[in-house]
Design a protein around this motif. Structure first.
Motif, mmCIF file in Angstrom:
data_model
loop_
_atom_site.group_PDB
_atom_site.id
_atom_site.type_symbol
_atom_site.label_atom_id
_atom_site.label_comp_id
_atom_site.label_asym_id
_atom_site.label_seq_id
_atom_site.Cartn_x
_atom_site.Cartn_y
_atom_site.Cartn_z
ATOM 1 N N THR A 12 62.300 20.747 18.438
ATOM 2 C CA THR A 12 61.557 21.409 17.360
ATOM 3 C C THR A 12 60.138 20.844 17.245
ATOM 4 O O THR A 12 59.171 21.585 17.039
ATOM 5 C CB THR A 12 62.286 21.226 16.017
ATOM 6 O OG1 THR A 12 63.625 21.720 16.134
ATOM 7 C CG2 THR A 12 61.568 21.965 14.898
ATOM 8 N N LEU A 25 64.526 29.484 21.004
ATOM 9 C CA LEU A 25 65.358 29.495 19.798
ATOM 10 C C LEU A 25 66.840 29.433 20.157
ATOM 11 O O LEU A 25 67.636 28.790 19.445
ATOM 12 C CB LEU A 25 65.052 30.746 18.965
ATOM 13 C CG LEU A 25 63.659 30.797 18.333
ATOM 14 C CD1 LEU A 25 63.435 32.111 17.609
ATOM 15 C CD2 LEU A 25 63.448 29.629 17.373
ATOM 16 N N ASN A 26 67.211 30.106 21.249
ATOM 17 C CA ASN A 26 68.611 30.022 21.700
ATOM 18 C C ASN A 26 68.971 28.609 22.127
ATOM 19 O O ASN A 26 70.062 28.102 21.827
ATOM 20 C CB ASN A 26 68.844 30.992 22.867
ATOM 21 C CG ASN A 26 68.981 32.422 22.396
ATOM 22 O OD1 ASN A 26 69.300 32.677 21.232
ATOM 23 N ND2 ASN A 26 68.735 33.364 23.305
ATOM 24 N N ALA A 38 67.651 18.213 19.358
ATOM 25 C CA ALA A 38 67.191 19.399 18.627
ATOM 26 C C ALA A 38 65.931 19.079 17.837
ATOM 27 O O ALA A 38 64.996 19.889 17.762
ATOM 28 C CB ALA A 38 68.283 19.909 17.698
ATOM 29 N N ILE A 84 71.398 22.081 18.311
ATOM 30 C CA ILE A 84 71.712 21.641 16.945
ATOM 31 C C ILE A 84 73.141 21.157 16.846
ATOM 32 O O ILE A 84 73.439 20.141 16.199
ATOM 33 C CB ILE A 84 71.444 22.793 15.940
ATOM 34 C CG1 ILE A 84 69.937 23.044 15.831
ATOM 35 C CG2 ILE A 84 72.027 22.469 14.562
ATOM 36 C CD1 ILE A 84 69.575 24.242 14.986
ATOM 37 N N GLU A 85 74.064 21.862 17.509
ATOM 38 C CA GLU A 85 75.472 21.458 17.502
ATOM 39 C C GLU A 85 75.750 20.360 18.523
ATOM 40 O O GLU A 85 76.523 19.448 18.273
ATOM 41 C CB GLU A 85 76.362 22.671 17.808
ATOM 42 C CG GLU A 85 76.284 23.766 16.744
ATOM 43 C CD GLU A 85 77.211 24.920 17.043
ATOM 44 O OE1 GLU A 85 77.927 24.847 18.081
ATOM 45 O OE2 GLU A 85 77.218 25.894 16.262
ATOM 46 N N LEU A 139 67.479 25.877 21.092
ATOM 47 C CA LEU A 139 67.489 25.071 19.872
ATOM 48 C C LEU A 139 68.802 25.243 19.121
ATOM 49 O O LEU A 139 69.383 24.255 18.610
ATOM 50 C CB LEU A 139 66.313 25.476 18.984
ATOM 51 C CG LEU A 139 66.187 24.750 17.634
ATOM 52 C CD1 LEU A 139 66.022 23.248 17.840
ATOM 53 C CD2 LEU A 139 65.006 25.305 16.835
ATOM 54 N N ASN A 140 69.273 26.467 19.067
ATOM 55 C CA ASN A 140 70.541 26.729 18.378
ATOM 56 C C ASN A 140 71.685 25.970 19.032
ATOM 57 O O ASN A 140 72.558 25.408 18.350
ATOM 58 C CB ASN A 140 70.812 28.238 18.393
ATOM 59 C CG ASN A 140 72.051 28.604 17.599
ATOM 60 O OD1 ASN A 140 72.203 28.232 16.431
ATOM 61 N ND2 ASN A 140 72.961 29.336 18.246
ATOM 62 N N GLY A 141 71.668 25.920 20.370
ATOM 63 C CA GLY A 141 72.719 25.181 21.067
ATOM 64 C C GLY A 141 72.584 23.685 20.892
ATOM 65 O O GLY A 141 73.592 22.964 20.784
#
Length: 355
Positions: A206, A188-189, A202, A195-196, A191-193
């Motif tokens: 997913t 999840l970390n 991303a 996304i930007e 993925l969060n990175g």
């Protein structure tokens, strides 16, 4: 404990002596005026002793053969049918040979040729006598070996129940260790990175993450899965690792389409990959080299050894779980090899699913 031939012979002698003593006592009660010595050494008593010895010995080995041929408790009825069917012909054969011995069929000193003696011997035999002897042998074997088979039947039921309990326990432990919670947290970390940084990456991340958890839900109740399905799942898992560690991990998957045959424990390949990630240093300067290949009927996962100084307390649980699950489902063992620079695990590939 395995029964030695000497022990089997002693048991056969004791059993035949007990049976002979019984018939001696019965004969003495019927013929009270006949001396004991005449009854004991009467040819029929000696013949009965030989009947008892060879029949008990033959049935002892027959019971072992039938037990090994039909080991499951589900085959109890089939085991009884085979045992008593073969027992009938075994009795006929033993009676025939013993009678032939007392007749002198195999005595080379008799002037008649073998063909004449054989014809005379066959002429003297009575079918009713053989049938009666077979019935007596059946009754005796039901007492001796019926109890043996019933005990083995109960032992197999207990063993199968224990194996089923072990399998349920192993499956439960497997579910607890299928995916490390830290993996989800780290994913999840990442993925969060992404996304930007890269919405496209991303999206791919997913998709692969959803494939992994869908596979876990679909395969969690199965004892074995096809190697092809496990490899497809593992590729999605490896894609996530590549996005997460980038140049810190180098993956060499050397399995072509022709090598996808066979079955393997579900999530076992993922657990080995996860162990390599968990227990080794991963960095751009010291990349983890992960090699997956098939050799004969084994799937190998190898990695260069660069152990972390501090390991989790539960180190080795996943590998131990795999070994326990294989011990329940197969007689094939997991191959382990560790050197100063390499760690390798070989998972047996099972050719077919045994129900």
């Amino acid at each position: 404990m395995k029964k030695t031939p000497f022990k089997a012979i002693i048991q056969a002698l004791l059993a035949s002596l007990v049976i002979t003593i019984y018939f001696v006592v019965v004969a003495k009660l019927d013929h009270n005026d006949v001396p004991w010595i005449s009854i004991i050494f009467h040819p029929n008593m000696v013949r009965g002793l030989l009947y008892g010895f060879f029949l008990f010995l033959g049935h002892s080995y027959l019971s072992k053969w039938v037990g090994s041929k039909y080991p499951s408790s589900k085959d109890f009825g089939k085991k009884m049918i085979v045992f008593y069917s073969v027992s009938f012909f075994l009795t006929i054969l033993v009676v025939f040979i013993v009678n032939a011995f007392f007749f002198g069929l195999f005595n080379p000193g008799i002037t008649q040729n073998f063909q004449q003696r054989f014809h005379q011997f066959i002429h003297q035999q009575r079918v009713a006598y053989y049938f009666q002897t077979a019935m007596i042998s059946w009754c005796i074997s039901m007492i001796f070996f019926g109890f043996y088979f019933y005990k083995r039947f109960k032992d197999y039921q207990i063993k199968e129940s224990h194996q089923e309990k072990q399998q349920i326990t192993a499956q439960f432990e497997s579910l607890k260790n299928q995916l490390d919670p830290h993996f989800l947290f780290n994913s999840l970390n990442v993925l969060n990175g992404l996304i930007e940084e890269s919405p496209k990456k991303a999206s791919m991340f997913t998709t692969d993450l959803s494939k992994i958890y869908r596979y876990v839900l679909e395969q969690k109740d199965k004892s074995l899965v096809s190697l092809q399905d496990e490899l497809t799942f593992s590729r999605a898992y490896l894609n996530l690792l590549s996005l997460r560690f980038e140049a810190g991990i180098q993956i060499d998957l050397q399995i072509n389409a022709e090598q996808h045959t066979g079955f393997i424990l579900p999530l076992s390949l993922q657990l080995l990959i996860e162990n390599a990630i968990k227990h080794n240093i991963i960095s751009v300067r010291k990349p983890l080299l992960l090699k997956i290949y098939r050799k004969n009927n084994y799937l190998y996962v190898e990695n260069n050894l660069q152990k972390k100084k501090v390991l989790h307390d539960h180190s080795g649980i996943g590998l131990k779980n795999i070994q326990e699950r294989y011990a329940i489902l197969s007689n094939l063992s997991v191959h382990l090899q560790e050197t100063d620079i390499l760690f390798s695990v070989g998972l047996p590939i099972i050719n077919e699913i045994v129900s």
